[in-house]
Motif scaffolding. Structure first.
Motif, PDB file in Angstrom:
ATOM      1  N   ARG A  64     -50.431  31.481  20.688  1.00  0.00           N
ATOM      2  CA  ARG A  64     -49.174  31.643  19.955  1.00  0.00           C
ATOM      3  C   ARG A  64     -49.403  32.240  18.568  1.00  0.00           C
ATOM      4  N   GLN A  65     -48.386  32.949  18.094  1.00  0.00           N
ATOM      5  CA  GLN A  65     -48.370  33.465  16.726  1.00  0.00           C
ATOM      6  C   GLN A  65     -47.081  33.007  16.071  1.00  0.00           C
ATOM      7  N   ARG A  66     -47.194  32.414  14.894  1.00  0.00           N
ATOM      8  CA  ARG A  66     -46.012  32.008  14.135  1.00  0.00           C
ATOM      9  C   ARG A  66     -45.971  32.806  12.845  1.00  0.00           C
ATOM     10  N   PRO A  67     -44.897  33.569  12.604  1.00  0.00           N
ATOM     11  CA  PRO A  67     -44.800  34.342  11.376  1.00  0.00           C
ATOM     12  C   PRO A  67     -44.618  33.429  10.161  1.00  0.00           C
ATOM     13  N   VAL A  68     -45.319  33.778   9.082  1.00  0.00           N
ATOM     14  CA  VAL A  68     -45.244  32.994   7.852  1.00  0.00           C
ATOM     15  C   VAL A  68     -45.273  33.926   6.646  1.00  0.00           C
ATOM     16  N   ALA A  69     -44.887  33.355   5.523  1.00  0.00           N
ATOM     17  CA  ALA A  69     -45.033  34.031   4.238  1.00  0.00           C
ATOM     18  C   ALA A  69     -45.636  33.026   3.267  1.00  0.00           C
ATOM     19  N   LEU A  70     -46.443  33.498   2.374  1.00  0.00           N
ATOM     20  CA  LEU A  70     -46.963  32.688   1.277  1.00  0.00           C
ATOM     21  C   LEU A  70     -46.329  33.228   0.014  1.00  0.00           C
ATOM     22  N   VAL A  71     -45.759  32.354  -0.797  1.00  0.00           N
ATOM     23  CA  VAL A  71     -45.086  32.798  -2.015  1.00  0.00           C
ATOM     24  C   VAL A  71     -45.691  32.104  -3.223  1.00  0.00           C
ATOM     25  N   THR A  72     -45.693  32.809  -4.345  1.00  0.00           N
ATOM     26  CA  THR A  72     -46.166  32.252  -5.609  1.00  0.00           C
ATOM     27  C   THR A  72     -45.205  32.657  -6.719  1.00  0.00           C
TER      28      THR A  72
END
Length: 93
Positions: A64-72
């Motif tokens: 499986r692949q789960r889309p994510v974002a990392l924010v700062t």
């Protein structure tokens, strides 16, 4: 006497050239994804300003692949993982 001054200046110049790269800035790891049996793949990294940034990618677990974002919001000192519905490949299109 002139020869020893010239030699001293050459040694001093070589020492300065050698020491300067040691004090130069280097990249540091600011976020470390540490989850068992999964990995984080970052596909793009963008900063809209000196302090606000986004990294997009996906977490891979098994098949499986789960889309994510990392924010700062503090220049990368701290990052927050945010799940996404879409799988973005770029920050800005």
């Amino acid at each position: 006497m002139t020869f020893s001054i010239a030699r001293f200046l050459c040694v001093l110049a070589a020492l300065v050239a050698w020491v300067t790269p040691l004090g130069a800035e280097r990249w540091q790891v600011q976020y470390f994804y540490d989850q068992n049996k999964s990995s984080l793949a970052i596909t793009d990294l963008c900063f809209a300003s000196a302090v606000r940034g986004v990294a997009v990618g996906s977490i891979h677990e098994g098949g499986r692949q789960r889309p994510v974002a990392l924010v700062t919001a503090d220049g990368g000192a701290h990052w927050q993982l945010v799940r996404s519905r879409k799988s973005p490949s770029r920050c800005f299109s």
